[in-house]
Design an enzyme around this catalytic site. Structure first.
Site, mmCIF file in Angstrom:
data_model
loop_
_atom_site.group_PDB
_atom_site.id
_atom_site.type_symbol
_atom_site.label_atom_id
_atom_site.label_comp_id
_atom_site.label_asym_id
_atom_site.label_seq_id
_atom_site.Cartn_x
_atom_site.Cartn_y
_atom_site.Cartn_z
ATOM 1 N N LYS A 120 -5.919 -2.771 1.815
ATOM 2 C CA LYS A 120 -5.986 -1.521 1.061
ATOM 3 C C LYS A 120 -7.264 -1.416 0.231
ATOM 4 O O LYS A 120 -7.715 -0.325 -0.084
ATOM 5 C CB LYS A 120 -4.742 -1.367 0.206
HETATM 6 C C1 PLP Z 1 -0.026 -1.351 3.287
HETATM 7 C C2 PLP Z 1 0.039 -2.536 4.182
HETATM 8 C C3 PLP Z 1 0.426 -2.424 5.534
HETATM 9 C C4 PLP Z 1 0.843 -1.105 6.162
HETATM 10 O O1 PLP Z 1 -0.230 -0.225 6.300
HETATM 11 P P1 PLP Z 1 0.037 1.339 6.589
HETATM 12 O O2 PLP Z 1 -1.290 1.975 6.441
HETATM 13 O O3 PLP Z 1 1.012 1.784 5.526
HETATM 14 O O4 PLP Z 1 0.603 1.462 7.953
HETATM 15 C C5 PLP Z 1 0.418 -3.563 6.316
HETATM 16 N N1 PLP Z 1 0.103 -4.768 5.791
HETATM 17 C C6 PLP Z 1 -0.267 -4.916 4.501
HETATM 18 C C7 PLP Z 1 -0.589 -6.277 3.995
HETATM 19 C C8 PLP Z 1 -0.321 -3.813 3.651
HETATM 20 O O5 PLP Z 1 -0.681 -3.963 2.362
#
Ligand code: PLP
Length: 475
Positions: A120
């Site tokens: 993120k």
């Molecule tokens: C947020 C997240 C996801 C999922 O990603 P999306 O964009 O919501 O599909 C997967 N793995 C981790 C470690 C995350 O922080």
């Protein structure tokens, strides 16, 4: 480039006008009115660019209301090796998202080398710099209110810390995050970051955010904003690393690749879908879910059946624990030929908690044409995959990336490099690593002992009025 709503009843907007907002006024999600097509000559010219230069080339095709020199400077400041400094496995931090080879035609793309060790950061760091720039230019300020069960809150705080005209109020469920996750957030000393631990569950925190945001007067008076996963700029920033992964895993632009994507809210893989629509040679997009298999169910059956939040399983890949996928509407809009009337009809059902079924419609065939396949991974698979990757490849995977690898191995195409997106580092999920491998995951040196730093957090009952008072006293 103008942005339109998936529900078709909102006026087209410029990029900077949708940057700070969430949903379109008609309840839809914003998307560009068309995806720029990348020519072969452009693709050839991009191979070999630095991450920041590649990001600029891609982003400038979607952003035409920030002067080029400013956009370039913002991107150069965002994607530097000292921000993405947590590279492991001997990989090259200067690549920003380095590629790790597991086996012949099997790789992970490291997206979690940023400040909070989860992918993120890739988008949130850009958002922080874009917010600051646009707010300064407009003489405005914003107070970001959010709820987190872990990764999103810390990524938002590390992106917004110290930014002018931005304050962050982040609610988290008291005692529900790992000690490391708590320390990451609560040890931040920046004056514009406020942590609120709500005695309750994540859903209680989320409900408070919704209640505050639904109070239009409060929202306007205190300039309440969000950085949740439906934000278009977050999806946009993520397109870049699909190109980077392609260039790193191939020798020439005649080749194709496949990606496997650990998915929750469909934000990450939505960016992959858009990269493919732009012309990136992606043979397959393999979507991986955990026990919360809303999306796997859709890609296998054509039925999208969002669950009630009480049905959500608490799993060992917690960042994928979702009951409905907030970015999925963007994909369905493309799937139904960008017809907003169909999206309105489908989401009229979703908003009532009902399912829809596309399997008997002409649109269903486009799921395959768009390159999608899917699979699911449960706790036992996750533990086995972490063990397998350590034993076979000598690489330690976090639980989410392990879900991705499990599904990747089910969907490989002969001769086509398969790239598993690494969405977090194992250091964030010590309990699961200990269960799988019987040892502690290594932690980056600069994060050693953060649990011992002084913490700053307000503990509150799940009370909307108390949270409003807390905000009002501090803005
Ligand atoms: C947020 C997240 C996801 C999922 O990603 P999306 O964009 O919501 O599909 C997967 N793995 C981790 C470690 C995350 O922080």
């Amino acid at each position: 480039m103008r942005y339109i709503s998936t529900r078709g009843h909102a006026a087209p907007q410029a990029f900077c006008d949708i940057l700070l907002g969430g949903l379109a006024p008609d309840g839809g999600l914003y998307l560009p009115e068309s995806y720029p097509r990348i020519s072969r000559a452009e693709l050839d010219a991009w191979r070999g660019l630095s991450y920041a230069d590649l990001a600029y080339e891609i982003l400038r095709r979607f952003i035409d209301d920030i002067p080029s020199a400013d956009l370039k400077a913002i991107i150069a400041r965002t994607y530097t090796a000292d921000v993405y400094c947590h590279a492991r496995n001997g990989s090259d931090a200067a690549r920003i998202t380095p590629l790790t080879r597991l086996d012949e035609n099997l790789y992970t793309l490291e997206l979690s080398n940023g400040p909070t060790l989860a992918f993120k950061d890739m988008a949130m760091q850009l958002l922080g710099n874009l917010f600051e720039y646009v707010l300064e230019r407009r003489g405005e300020s914003i107070n970001i209110l959010g709820a987190t069960s872990g990764d999103t809150g810390s990524a938002a705080e590390y992106a917004m810390r110290g930014k002018h005209n931005v304050k962050v109020f982040m609610l988290s469920p008291e005692g529900r995050m790992s000690a490391f996750q708590r320390a990451q957030m609560y040890s931040l000393a920046d004056a514009n970051i406020f942590n609120i631990a709500v005695s309750g569950m994540f859903d209680d925190a989320q409900d408070i955010v919704k209640a505050v945001s639904n109070d239009a007067d409060f929202k306007a008076r205190y300039k309440i904003g969000a950085v949740n996963s439906i934000n278009w700029a977050r999806v946009l920033a993520q397109i870049v690393y699909y190109f980077q992964g392609y260039f790193l895993a191939t020798q020439t632009n005649d080749e194709q690749v496949a990606f496997a994507v650990p998915s929750g809210n469909f934000g990450n893989i939505c960016a992959g879908h858009i990269a493919r629509r732009m012309g990136l040679p992606i043979a397959r997009l393999a979507l991986a879910t955990n026990e919360n298999d809303v999306l796997d169910e859709f890609f296998r059956s054509g039925v999208y059946r969002p669950r009630a939040s009480v049905e959500t399983h608490v799993t060992s890949s917690p960042s994928m624990d979702i009951s409905k996928a907030s970015n999925f509407e963007r994909f369905v809009f493309d799937l139904v030929g960008r017809d907003p009337a169909i999206v309105r009809e489908l989401w009229a059902r979703v908003d009532q908690g009902l399912a829809f079924d596309l399997s008997a419609t002409p649109h269903w065939a486009d799921v395959a044409r768009f390159g999608f396949v899917s699979g699911k991974s449960a706790h036992g698979d996750r533990i086995n995959t972490i063990r397998f990757a350590q034993g076979r490849y000598g690489v330690m995977l976090d639980p989410h990336t392990a879900d991705g690898l499990k599904v990747a191995l089910e969907h490989r195409l002969p001769g086509v490099p398969m790239i598993v997106l690494e969405t977090a580092q194992p250091a964030k999920f010590e309990d699961t690593i200990r269960e799988a491998l019987g040892s502690e995951p290594p932690r980056p040196a600069d994060l050693a002992g953060i649990e011992q730093l002084p913490q700053r957090v307000a503990v509150m009952a799940p009370d909307v009025e108390a949270v409003k008072r807390f905000i009002a006293e501090r803005v």
